[in-house]
Design an enzyme around this catalytic site. Structure first.
Site, mmCIF file in Angstrom:
data_model
loop_
_atom_site.group_PDB
_atom_site.id
_atom_site.type_symbol
_atom_site.label_atom_id
_atom_site.label_comp_id
_atom_site.label_asym_id
_atom_site.label_seq_id
_atom_site.Cartn_x
_atom_site.Cartn_y
_atom_site.Cartn_z
ATOM 1 N N SER A 179 -0.902 4.876 -4.741
ATOM 2 C CA SER A 179 -1.427 3.587 -3.834
ATOM 3 C C SER A 179 -2.966 3.447 -4.363
ATOM 4 O O SER A 179 -4.173 4.159 -4.274
ATOM 5 C CB SER A 179 -1.591 3.784 -2.777
ATOM 6 O OG SER A 179 -3.339 3.723 -1.314
ATOM 7 N N HIS A 235 1.109 0.178 -5.525
ATOM 8 C CA HIS A 235 1.432 -0.274 -3.852
ATOM 9 C C HIS A 235 -0.539 -0.231 -4.199
ATOM 10 O O HIS A 235 -1.450 0.672 -4.174
ATOM 11 C CB HIS A 235 1.686 1.319 -3.590
ATOM 12 C CG HIS A 235 0.996 0.760 -2.341
ATOM 13 N ND1 HIS A 235 2.239 0.156 -1.106
ATOM 14 C CD2 HIS A 235 -0.162 0.682 -1.093
ATOM 15 C CE1 HIS A 235 1.741 0.321 -0.026
ATOM 16 N NE2 HIS A 235 0.282 0.524 0.673
ATOM 17 N N ASP A 273 -3.985 -1.494 -1.401
ATOM 18 C CA ASP A 273 -4.060 -1.906 -0.079
ATOM 19 C C ASP A 273 -4.241 -2.863 0.355
ATOM 20 O O ASP A 273 -5.268 -3.022 -0.409
ATOM 21 C CB ASP A 273 -4.509 -0.331 0.427
ATOM 22 C CG ASP A 273 -3.150 0.480 0.419
ATOM 23 O OD1 ASP A 273 -2.480 -0.110 1.501
ATOM 24 O OD2 ASP A 273 -3.215 1.383 -0.117
ATOM 25 N N MET A 286 -7.135 -5.251 3.048
ATOM 26 C CA MET A 286 -7.845 -5.006 3.772
ATOM 27 C C MET A 286 -8.656 -6.114 3.913
ATOM 28 O O MET A 286 -9.495 -6.148 2.958
ATOM 29 C CB MET A 286 -8.538 -3.666 3.891
ATOM 30 C CG MET A 286 -7.549 -2.413 3.970
ATOM 31 S SD MET A 286 -8.679 -0.728 4.206
ATOM 32 C CE MET A 286 -6.838 -0.057 3.331
ATOM 33 N N HIS A 341 0.844 -4.410 0.020
ATOM 34 C CA HIS A 341 0.068 -3.767 1.906
ATOM 35 C C HIS A 341 -0.145 -4.828 2.242
ATOM 36 O O HIS A 341 -2.101 -4.291 2.292
ATOM 37 C CB HIS A 341 0.298 -2.331 2.112
ATOM 38 C CG HIS A 341 0.610 -2.052 2.977
ATOM 39 N ND1 HIS A 341 -0.437 -0.517 3.299
ATOM 40 C CD2 HIS A 341 0.397 -2.164 4.143
ATOM 41 C CE1 HIS A 341 0.011 -0.553 4.673
ATOM 42 N NE2 HIS A 341 0.589 -1.783 5.064
ATOM 43 N N MET A 394 -2.608 -5.761 5.208
ATOM 44 C CA MET A 394 -3.482 -5.419 6.238
ATOM 45 C C MET A 394 -4.416 -6.165 6.244
ATOM 46 O O MET A 394 -5.834 -5.857 6.979
ATOM 47 C CB MET A 394 -4.368 -3.520 6.175
ATOM 48 C CG MET A 394 -3.254 -2.660 6.353
ATOM 49 S SD MET A 394 -3.624 -0.794 5.438
ATOM 50 C CE MET A 394 -3.728 -1.308 3.689
ATOM 51 N N MET A 413 4.106 3.423 8.754
ATOM 52 C CA MET A 413 2.330 4.152 8.431
ATOM 53 C C MET A 413 2.725 5.491 8.767
ATOM 54 O O MET A 413 2.864 5.362 10.577
ATOM 55 C CB MET A 413 1.723 2.879 9.027
ATOM 56 C CG MET A 413 1.100 1.605 8.654
ATOM 57 S SD MET A 413 0.763 1.996 7.099
ATOM 58 C CE MET A 413 -0.488 3.120 6.969
ATOM 59 N N GLY A 448 -5.736 2.081 7.123
ATOM 60 C CA GLY A 448 -7.286 1.948 6.815
ATOM 61 C C GLY A 448 -8.134 2.329 6.315
ATOM 62 O O GLY A 448 -9.235 1.986 5.006
ATOM 63 N N PHE A 449 -7.542 3.352 5.483
ATOM 64 C CA PHE A 449 -8.303 4.784 4.793
ATOM 65 C C PHE A 449 -7.469 5.156 4.003
ATOM 66 O O PHE A 449 -6.493 6.159 4.915
ATOM 67 C CB PHE A 449 -9.549 5.914 5.885
ATOM 68 C CG PHE A 449 -10.464 4.626 6.015
ATOM 69 C CD1 PHE A 449 -11.610 4.244 5.523
ATOM 70 C CD2 PHE A 449 -10.148 3.789 7.313
ATOM 71 C CE1 PHE A 449 -12.596 3.027 6.163
ATOM 72 C CE2 PHE A 449 -11.810 3.611 8.752
ATOM 73 C CZ PHE A 449 -12.213 3.041 7.154
ATOM 74 N N GLY A 454 -6.871 8.887 2.214
ATOM 75 C CA GLY A 454 -7.146 11.310 2.452
ATOM 76 C C GLY A 454 -7.301 10.837 3.849
ATOM 77 O O GLY A 454 -7.233 11.674 4.209
ATOM 78 N N ASP A 501 3.883 5.521 4.229
ATOM 79 C CA ASP A 501 2.714 5.910 3.904
ATOM 80 C C ASP A 501 1.421 5.825 4.542
ATOM 81 O O ASP A 501 1.693 6.228 5.063
ATOM 82 C CB ASP A 501 2.069 4.069 3.500
ATOM 83 C CG ASP A 501 1.305 3.559 2.718
ATOM 84 O OD1 ASP A 501 0.190 4.900 2.666
ATOM 85 O OD2 ASP A 501 0.469 2.500 2.517
ATOM 86 N N GLY A 506 -0.598 10.492 4.038
ATOM 87 C CA GLY A 506 -0.821 11.344 3.891
ATOM 88 C C GLY A 506 0.519 12.480 2.961
ATOM 89 O O GLY A 506 0.389 13.319 3.274
ATOM 90 N N GLY A 546 -1.949 7.936 -2.168
ATOM 91 C CA GLY A 546 -2.972 7.795 -3.216
ATOM 92 C C GLY A 546 -3.886 9.241 -3.179
ATOM 93 O O GLY A 546 -4.046 9.498 -4.587
ATOM 94 N N SER A 547 -4.618 9.769 -2.986
ATOM 95 C CA SER A 547 -4.820 10.995 -2.967
ATOM 96 C C SER A 547 -4.296 12.277 -4.359
ATOM 97 O O SER A 547 -4.880 12.990 -4.529
ATOM 98 C CB SER A 547 -5.727 11.476 -1.496
ATOM 99 O OG SER A 547 -5.893 10.885 -0.545
HETATM 100 C C1 DX5 Z 1 -3.707 3.379 4.413
HETATM 101 C C2 DX5 Z 1 -3.325 2.936 2.780
HETATM 102 C C3 DX5 Z 1 -2.667 4.199 2.488
HETATM 103 C C4 DX5 Z 1 -3.603 4.633 1.333
HETATM 104 C C5 DX5 Z 1 -2.842 6.068 1.282
HETATM 105 O O1 DX5 Z 1 -4.269 2.453 5.365
HETATM 106 O O2 DX5 Z 1 -2.095 1.927 3.640
HETATM 107 O O3 DX5 Z 1 -1.441 3.404 1.143
HETATM 108 O O4 DX5 Z 1 -4.764 5.000 1.340
HETATM 109 O O5 DX5 Z 1 -3.027 7.266 0.683
HETATM 110 P P1 DX5 Z 1 -3.445 8.306 0.953
HETATM 111 O O6 DX5 Z 1 -2.195 8.826 0.444
HETATM 112 O O7 DX5 Z 1 -4.687 9.707 0.701
HETATM 113 O O8 DX5 Z 1 -3.376 8.765 2.501
HETATM 114 ZN ZN ZN Z 2 -0.485 0.938 1.862
#
Ligand code: DX5
Ligand code: ZN
Length: 237
Positions: free
Chosen positions: A20, A45, A47, A49, A78, A80, A149, A154-155, A157, A184, A186, A206-207
């Site tokens: 991500s 991927h 994101d 927004m 993706h 959003m 999801m 939105g974020f 981590g 997607d 965590g 992502g993280s």
């Molecule tokens: C949240 C995003 C995810 C997110 C994944 O809205 O769709 O893709 O950035 O990041 P981690 O893996 O850190 O949860």
């Molecule tokens: Zn995503």
């Protein structure tokens, strides 16, 4: 890339990790893409927004168009965003291979999913943790990919919501065996196994990638954990 080639690369028969990009270092975006190429990543991927559908802003089609020439990786957008119908053409033109919209933004996504497929791209539908699976059920035959999801969008981590595992299992039961199930939010070494065992095959992380200093190792480790827990072909039938 054609829809069929993308589908082949994301086939449900083996797990794929999709970094991500929301969690990458934006001041070195091009270097991050190159580092992921070198790490063996096959999918990026993105994101997207809009500060309206979710309380955050990220990047858009001009950024993808700029990076499109740099890599052969699948671009998995993706969206959003509210009113994705107003912007779809720009994502198509920017070279996105998969385009995922949210059921909460488009309660009847028939026309949009059909349009995405008709432009030879992979059509995806996503749902937030609080949305009933029944909301997407009537549209499953129009989807190549369903994105579950496992955090509020939105974020990056955030902590993984374990209810996602049951939702993936249920989806695996009701969707066609070829439908890509993506998860997607965590996703990392502690959560990927359960999602894979439930039937997901595309894992957005992502993280768990960008907070390490070895992307290749992070991706390979998660891929192998997912492979070890994967549901067998026979249990999918
Ligand atoms: C949240 C995003 C995810 C997110 C994944 O809205 O769709 O893709 O950035 O990041 P981690 O893996 O850190 O949860
Ligand atoms: Zn995503």
């Amino acid at each position: 890339m054609s829809r069929l080639s993308t589908l082949e690369k994301l086939s449900t028969s083996s797990p794929v990790i999709a970094p991500s990009m929301l969690k990458c270092n934006f001041s070195r975006l091009s270097d991050e893409v190159a580092a992921l190429d070198a790490a063996g990543s096959k999918v990026l991927h993105w994101d997207v927004m809009d500060g309206h559908f979710v309380p955050n802003l990220s990047y858009g089609p001009m950024v993808f168009a700029g990076l499109r020439e740099q890599t052969d990786q699948i671009f998995d957008a993706h969206l959003m965003i509210s009113n994705p119908q107003d912007y779809l053409d720009t994502y198509l033109e920017a070279g996105c291979d998969c385009i995922t919209i949210h059921i909460e933004a488009v309660p009847d996504p028939t026309e949009l999913l059909t349009k995405i497929r008709s432009t030879n791209r992979v059509a995806g539908l996503s749902l937030n943790p609080g949305t009933n699976l029944e909301a997407i059920e009537p549209f499953l035959s129009l989807c190549d990919l369903v994105l579950v999801m496992s955090v509020e969008p939105g974020f990056g981590g955030q902590a993984f919501k374990p209810e996602a595992v049951r939702r993936i299992s249920r989806l695996r039961e009701i969707a066609s065996p070829e439908t890509i199930i993506s998860v997607d939010g965590g996703i990392g070494p502690e959560t990927i196994g359960d999602c894979s065992a439930a039937g997901a095959n595309l894992f957005v992380a992502g993280s768990a990638i960008f907070n390490t200093d070895n992307y290749s190792e992070a991706i390979a480790q998660m891929r192998s954990l997912a492979e070890d827990c994967r549901i067998s072909e026979s249990s999918q039938e």
